[in-house]
Write a protein that holds these residues in place. Structure first.
Motif, PDB file in Angstrom:
ATOM      1  N   ASN A   7       0.829  -1.201   0.000  1.00 41.54           N
ATOM      2  CA  ASN A   7       0.000   0.000   0.000  1.00 41.54           C
ATOM      3  C   ASN A   7       0.863   1.250   0.000  1.00 41.54           C
ATOM      4  O   ASN A   7       1.886   1.314   0.701  1.00 41.54           O
ATOM      5  N   HIS A 110      -9.548  -0.847  -7.753  1.00 45.25           N
ATOM      6  CA  HIS A 110      -9.433  -1.755  -6.606  1.00 45.25           C
ATOM      7  C   HIS A 110     -10.784  -1.873  -5.921  1.00 45.25           C
ATOM      8  O   HIS A 110     -11.519  -0.888  -5.798  1.00 45.25           O
ATOM      9  N   ARG A 116      -5.418  -0.775  -8.233  1.00 41.81           N
ATOM     10  CA  ARG A 116      -4.435  -1.851  -8.119  1.00 41.81           C
ATOM     11  C   ARG A 116      -3.454  -1.703  -9.281  1.00 41.81           C
ATOM     12  O   ARG A 116      -3.842  -1.631 -10.450  1.00 41.81           O
ATOM     13  N   HIS A 125      -1.418  -1.186  -4.054  1.00 40.91           N
ATOM     14  CA  HIS A 125      -2.705  -0.509  -3.901  1.00 40.91           C
ATOM     15  C   HIS A 125      -2.425   0.956  -3.610  1.00 40.91           C
ATOM     16  O   HIS A 125      -1.675   1.278  -2.683  1.00 40.91           O
TER      17      HIS A 125
END
Length: 415
Positions: A7, A110, A116, A125
Motif C-alpha cells: 500500500n 481496486h 491496483r 494498492h
C-alpha cells in the motif's frame, strides 16, 4: 486484498520530466509516493534522439521545479548531452523515490477503492495514480512498409542516430514535422542525397525583428494560453508542431531552400507499391500553408510591436526561393538510388494496460487539466494538457503543482 499487496498513497507511472516533476512537488508536500519507470529517467533523451539532436526552444524555457536552467547560454539550445545532464541534475537535486527498470503491466480499479497497480509482478494498492508515461509509445509505420524490397533499409525516426548507420545511397524521409525536417538537414549536411515527403506540418521562423520568435511569443503571453481558450480548443492537441531548429545557434528550416540546394521534395506519401512511391498532389499546398502559418505568426508579432510601441528592426516579407513545377511523378526507389527510408510520421499512444474508464470512443484519455472523471486518477505531461508547455520543460511544473494540489486538497505553489 491480494496477498502481499503493498500500500502507498500515490503511484506515478513514468519517470521522465513529467513524473519527476510530480514527484518533486509530492516530496515537498511530504506525500509518500513511488515512481515506476520501465527504463531509466533519461532514456528517451538518450535512446530515442539522433546524435546531433538539440532543443528547438531556448534554454531559458527549461524550468523544471526547483531546477531552472542556470547555464551560460539562456538563449541557446542545449544539445543531447546537455539535456541528459540537465535531467540527471534534476533527479540528483531531490533524490526522488524512483524505481527504474520497473514496468507497469496493469492498472485497474481496486475493490476497496483506489487502484491496483502491477509493476514487475508486484501488486500495489494506491489511492491516487498519475499516468506520466507520455503519448509517444508505438512508432507509426504503414502496413505496406513490409512489402518494400528487403534491400531497402528502413527505420523509424526514434531509431535514427546519424548518417553513418545508413547504407550508402539516397534516403527517403517520410514526414516533414520537427523530426523529419531536422533529420533531412542532418543528412544533407553529411552530403547525402535526400528525398522528403512533405506533409501538412507548419513552420515558424527562428528569429524575427531582432529576437527569437519564442521570446516575442512569451512576451505576448502565448505560452500562458490554456487549451480552453485556444481557438481550436481540444483540437490543438492534434496539431503537428512547427518545424524549426536550434542547431548551431538556431535558424529557419526552409524546405524550399532545401529543394533549391538539391533535396527532392514530394507531396504526402500515399503508398509504396512494387517499390514505387506514389504521392498526393499537395506539395504546393503544403508548402504554401506552412509559409502562411509563419507569415501569420509574424503578423501577430508586428501587431504586438506596434501596439506596445517597441523599437525593433523591420524585415521584408518572405519571398519563396523555390517553387514546385506542378508535376506529381511517382518515384521509383531503385532508379533513384534510394537505399534507406526513415519514417518520421509519429507515434500512437498505448494505454492498453490501463483498465479504468477514462477513455473516449477513440481510446483517447479524457481529462480536464489532467484530472479525469475517475477519482484519484490523473494524466500529466501530455501535449496541451493545459497549455502549450504541458508536454515540455517549460510548462510541466505548473501542471504538476496543480495535480499535487488535487491530491493534497490544498493550494500548492509553483516552484
Amino acid at each position: 486484498m491480494t496477498q502481499n499487496e503493498k500500500n502507498i498513497p500515490v503511484i506515478i507511472v513514468g519517470g521522465g520530466q513529467a513524473g519527476l516533476s510530480m514527484s518533486w512537488y509530492l516530496c515537498r508536500e511530504n506525500v509518500e509516493h513511488i515512481i515506476f519507470e520501465a527504463k531509466t529517467a533519461c532514456h528517451s533523451w538518450d535512446d530515442e534522439r539522433w546524435d546531433n539532436f538539440c532543443l528547438v526552444t531556448p534554454n531559458w524555457q527549461c524550468e523544471l521545479p526547483g531546477h531552472p536552467y542556470k547555464g551560460k547560454d539562456p538563449h541557446g539550445f542545449m544539445v543531447k548531452e546537455e539535456i541528459i545532464e540537465y535531467v540527471k541534475g534534476f533527479v540528483n537535486s531531490f533524490n526522488p523515490p524512483l524505481r527504474e527498470h520497473t514496468a507497469v503491466s496493469s492498472v485497474t480499479r481496486h475493490e476497496k477503492g483506489g487502484y491496483r497497480v502491477i509493476a514487475n509482478g508486484e501488486v500495489w494498492h494506491a489511492e491516487h495514480v498519475v499516468i506520466a508515461s507520455g503519448a509517444y509509445h508505438d512508432a507509426v509505420v504503414p502496413g505496406y512498409a513490409s512489402a518494400i524490397d528487403s534491400s531497402v533499409f528502413q527505420l523509424h525516426s526514434q531509431d535514427y542516430r546519424n548518417a553513418s548507420q545508413l547504407p550508402e545511397g539516397a534516403v527517403l524521409v517520410v514526414g516533414s514535422g520537427q523530426s523529419g525536417a531536422q533529420i533531412v538537414e542532418d543528412l544533407f549536411l553529411e552530403n547525402r542525397k535526400v528525398h522528403l515527403c512533405v506533409g501538412s506540418a507548419p513552420r515558424v521562423s527562428r528569429f524575427y525583428r531582432g529576437r527569437d520568435v519564442v521570446d516575442w511569443l512569451a512576451d505576448m503571453q502565448f505560452y500562458d494560453l490554456t487549451v480552453d481558450n485556444h481557438p481550436l480548443r481540444d483540437g490543438a492537441r492534434d496539431k503537428t508542431n512547427h518545424y524549426v531548429t536550434g542547431r548551431n545557434g538556431g535558424h529557419d528550416l526552409d524546405l524550399r531552400l532545401f529543394a533549391k540546394e538539391g533535396v527532392g521534395l514530394h507531396g504526402t506519401l500515399e503508398t509504396i507499391r512494387d517499390d514505387v512511391a506514389y504521392f498526393l498532389p499537395d506539395l504546393k499546398v503544403n508548402l504554401d500553408d506552412a509559409d502562411k502559418t509563419n507569415a501569420d505568426i509574424k503578423k501577430s508579432i508586428d501587431a504586438y510591436i506596434a501596439r506596445e510601441g517597441i523599437e525593433a528592426p523591420v524585415e521584408a516579407p518572405y519571398e519563396p526561393v523555390w517553387l514546385p513545377d506542378g508535376r506529381n511523378a511517382p518515384l521509383d526507389l531503385m532508379a533513384a538510388g534510394i537505399t534507406s527510408i526513415i519514417w518520421c510520421i509519429g507515434f500512437r499512444p498505448n494505454y492498453r494496460w490501463i483498465d479504468v474508464p477514462v477513455f473516449n470512443g477513440g481510446n483517447k484519455p479524457v481529462w480536464r487539466r489532467g484530472v479525469t472523471d475517475a477519482p484519484g486518477f490523473y494524466f500529466l505531461g501530455l501535449p496541451w494538457l493545459h497549455t502549450w508547455g504541458s508536454g515540455r520543460f517549460s510548462g510541466v511544473s505548473r501542471d504538476a503543482a496543480w495535480l499535487a494540489g488535487q491530491i493534497t486538497g490544498k493550494d500548492v505553489s509553483v516552484a
